[in-house]
Design a protein around this motif. Structure first.
Motif, PDB file in Angstrom:
ATOM      1  N   GLU A 218      64.103  24.071  34.581  1.00 47.80           N
ATOM      2  CA  GLU A 218      62.977  24.146  33.647  1.00 47.80           C
ATOM      3  C   GLU A 218      62.285  25.502  33.740  1.00 47.80           C
ATOM      4  O   GLU A 218      61.826  26.062  32.735  1.00 47.80           O
ATOM      5  CB  GLU A 218      61.982  23.023  33.936  1.00 47.80           C
ATOM      6  CG  GLU A 218      62.481  21.651  33.526  1.00 47.80           C
ATOM      7  CD  GLU A 218      61.573  20.531  34.001  1.00 47.80           C
ATOM      8  OE1 GLU A 218      60.561  20.835  34.686  1.00 47.80           O
ATOM      9  OE2 GLU A 218      61.883  19.360  33.705  1.00 47.80           O
ATOM     10  N   GLY A 219      62.225  26.066  34.958  1.00 44.05           N
ATOM     11  CA  GLY A 219      61.602  27.367  35.140  1.00 44.05           C
ATOM     12  C   GLY A 219      62.327  28.481  34.411  1.00 44.05           C
ATOM     13  O   GLY A 219      61.698  29.459  33.983  1.00 44.05           O
ATOM     14  N   THR A 220      63.650  28.356  34.240  1.00 44.00           N
ATOM     15  CA  THR A 220      64.387  29.404  33.516  1.00 44.00           C
ATOM     16  C   THR A 220      63.908  29.524  32.081  1.00 44.00           C
ATOM     17  O   THR A 220      63.922  30.610  31.505  1.00 44.00           O
ATOM     18  CB  THR A 220      65.907  29.128  33.529  1.00 44.00           C
ATOM     19  OG1 THR A 220      66.207  27.939  32.778  1.00 44.00           O
ATOM     20  CG2 THR A 220      66.427  28.972  34.948  1.00 44.00           C
ATOM     21  N   LEU A 221      63.482  28.404  31.499  1.00 46.09           N
ATOM     22  CA  LEU A 221      63.005  28.414  30.112  1.00 46.09           C
ATOM     23  C   LEU A 221      61.683  29.157  29.987  1.00 46.09           C
ATOM     24  O   LEU A 221      61.377  29.733  28.946  1.00 46.09           O
ATOM     25  CB  LEU A 221      62.857  26.983  29.603  1.00 46.09           C
ATOM     26  CG  LEU A 221      64.153  26.167  29.545  1.00 46.09           C
ATOM     27  CD1 LEU A 221      63.841  24.693  29.284  1.00 46.09           C
ATOM     28  CD2 LEU A 221      65.076  26.721  28.470  1.00 46.09           C
ATOM     29  N   ARG A 222      60.919  29.158  31.048  1.00 38.70           N
ATOM     30  CA  ARG A 222      59.617  29.832  31.041  1.00 38.70           C
ATOM     31  C   ARG A 222      59.719  31.293  31.458  1.00 38.70           C
ATOM     32  O   ARG A 222      59.042  32.158  30.892  1.00 38.70           O
ATOM     33  CB  ARG A 222      58.680  29.086  32.006  1.00 38.70           C
ATOM     34  CG  ARG A 222      57.279  29.682  32.121  1.00 38.70           C
ATOM     35  CD  ARG A 222      56.456  28.986  33.191  1.00 38.70           C
ATOM     36  NE  ARG A 222      57.015  29.166  34.531  1.00 38.70           N
ATOM     37  CZ  ARG A 222      57.577  28.190  35.240  1.00 38.70           C
ATOM     38  NH1 ARG A 222      57.653  26.967  34.762  1.00 38.70           N
ATOM     39  NH2 ARG A 222      58.057  28.450  36.453  1.00 38.70           N
ATOM     40  N   ASP A 223      60.582  31.591  32.430  1.00 42.90           N
ATOM     41  CA  ASP A 223      60.551  32.902  33.074  1.00 42.90           C
ATOM     42  C   ASP A 223      61.693  33.840  32.702  1.00 42.90           C
ATOM     43  O   ASP A 223      61.609  35.044  32.984  1.00 42.90           O
ATOM     44  CB  ASP A 223      60.547  32.720  34.598  1.00 42.90           C
ATOM     45  CG  ASP A 223      59.296  32.009  35.086  1.00 42.90           C
ATOM     46  OD1 ASP A 223      58.243  32.163  34.436  1.00 42.90           O
ATOM     47  OD2 ASP A 223      59.365  31.303  36.103  1.00 42.90           O
ATOM     48  N   ASP A 225      64.050  35.529  29.733  1.00 40.59           N
ATOM     49  CA  ASP A 225      64.131  35.793  28.295  1.00 40.59           C
ATOM     50  C   ASP A 225      65.571  36.113  27.908  1.00 40.59           C
ATOM     51  O   ASP A 225      66.339  36.655  28.709  1.00 40.59           O
ATOM     52  CB  ASP A 225      63.236  36.975  27.911  1.00 40.59           C
ATOM     53  CG  ASP A 225      61.765  36.677  28.108  1.00 40.59           C
ATOM     54  OD1 ASP A 225      61.382  35.493  28.005  1.00 40.59           O
ATOM     55  OD2 ASP A 225      61.005  37.618  28.387  1.00 40.59           O
ATOM     56  N   ASP A 243      68.913  27.969  26.250  1.00 43.94           N
ATOM     57  CA  ASP A 243      67.652  28.576  25.832  1.00 43.94           C
ATOM     58  C   ASP A 243      67.146  27.903  24.554  1.00 43.94           C
ATOM     59  O   ASP A 243      67.860  27.130  23.919  1.00 43.94           O
ATOM     60  CB  ASP A 243      67.854  30.082  25.622  1.00 43.94           C
ATOM     61  CG  ASP A 243      68.708  30.363  24.406  1.00 43.94           C
ATOM     62  OD1 ASP A 243      68.162  30.446  23.292  1.00 43.94           O
ATOM     63  OD2 ASP A 243      69.949  30.471  24.556  1.00 43.94           O
ATOM     64  N   ALA A 285      66.526  24.113  24.951  1.00 39.32           N
ATOM     65  CA  ALA A 285      65.366  24.033  25.848  1.00 39.32           C
ATOM     66  C   ALA A 285      65.225  22.659  26.498  1.00 39.32           C
ATOM     67  O   ALA A 285      64.114  22.154  26.690  1.00 39.32           O
ATOM     68  CB  ALA A 285      64.086  24.389  25.077  1.00 39.32           C
TER      69      ALA A 285
END
Length: 292
Positions: A218-223, A225, A243, A285
């Motif tokens: 889940e963090g990859t979706l936030r951090d 690009d 993504d 996502a």
């Protein structure tokens, strides 16, 4: 472009066939990128740590491995250009440093994970390492079309930056250099210029900080690009995330016996019971993960 495959076996009886099934899936993806290939196999766990290393001159570099690193509580297994050293966990950091000092490249380490990757087509790479004969609970694979770094063994996937954790990736990260600096500030360093290794390092660092596999993804979706499809493995788990744009192709299949991922459906053609599988395209996502 690249091709990704992954297979997580729920049925213990299928474990001896993992390498064979995964190889068939990866070979089917050859035309998505035939310059290099790699597979991570999660097999039998050891009481210690398995360190997989690679050499361009194995006949020379591996000749003295047994004499130097073998002995009580240690084993050395040479597999073509790779060698798998099993050592007590308390000695792993020292052994890894000595191996790197000799110029050997560490592919990954873990209680169950072994990584084999080389330049060449998937069928050739799998044959060199005898992947078809390997068993295990789950595995991931990648066939590469190099777009952001040279065609080398180190540029091939999977990438591993934490014990029993690795990642394969289709896409491109736009902020990988920025993230590389942030990770370095935490003491997490990468060895190559490949953006996928940064993704692997991000996930392993989150897990090391106490995050679950699902939380790390889940963090990859936030951090992170860019556009990406990530398939990751851990000692007990298998996860997928795309993504928010999800422009890279991806399909999944699940039965009572397994969960499979591939860049294209045709990679599933020879899987047992695929006709009765639930097949779907993973949502943008959205994190999917399974653990045993």
């Amino acid at each position: 472009m690249c091709g990704i495959v992954g297979l997580f076996l729920k049925k213990t009886e299928l474990r001896p066939r993992l390498g064979d099934m995964l190889t068939d899936m990866l070979v089917t993806m050859t035309d998505r990128g035939p310059d290099s290939a790699g597979i991570a196999i999660y097999g039998d766990e050891v009481d210690g740590l398995k360190i997989t290393v690679q050499s361009d001159t194995p006949a020379e570099d591996f000749a003295t491995l047994e004499a130097e690193f073998g002995g009580a509580g240690r084993t050395v297994r040479v597999v073509d250009t790779h060698a798998v050293l099993t050592v007590p966990r308390a000695e792993a950091a020292d052994v890894a440093a000595r191996l790197e000092a000799r110029g050997l490249r560490i592919m990954g380490a873990g209680a169950s994970m072994e990584i084999f990757k080389e330049v060449g087509r998937p069928e050739e790479v799998a044959a060199r390492f005898g992947i078809r004969a390997m068993g295990g609970s789950h595995g991931i694979g990648h066939t590469r079309m190099a777009t952001e770094s040279a065609v080398t063994t180190l540029g091939a996937h999977p990438f591993s930056t934490g014990d029993d954790q690795c990642l394969v990736h289709n896409g491109s990260l736009s902020n990988h250099n920025q993230m590389r600096r942030k990770l370095a500030g935490k003491g997490v360093f990468t060895r190559t210029e490949n953006d996928t290794e940064v993704g692997a390092a991000y996930i392993s660092s989150r897990i090391a900080e106490g995050a679950t596999l699902g939380e790390a993804l889940e963090g990859t979706l936030r951090d992170l690009d860019g556009f990406f499809t990530f398939v990751t493995g851990t000692r007990t788990g298998f996860g997928v995330v795309r993504d928010p744009i999800a422009c890279k192709p991806a399909v999944m299949a699940e039965t009572e016996d397994y969960v499979a991922f591939a860049s294209e459906y045709r990679a599933f053609a020879d899987l047992p019971g695929i006709g009765a599988a639930r097949v779907w395209e993973p949502e943008p996502a959205t994190v999917y993960f399974w653990e045993r």
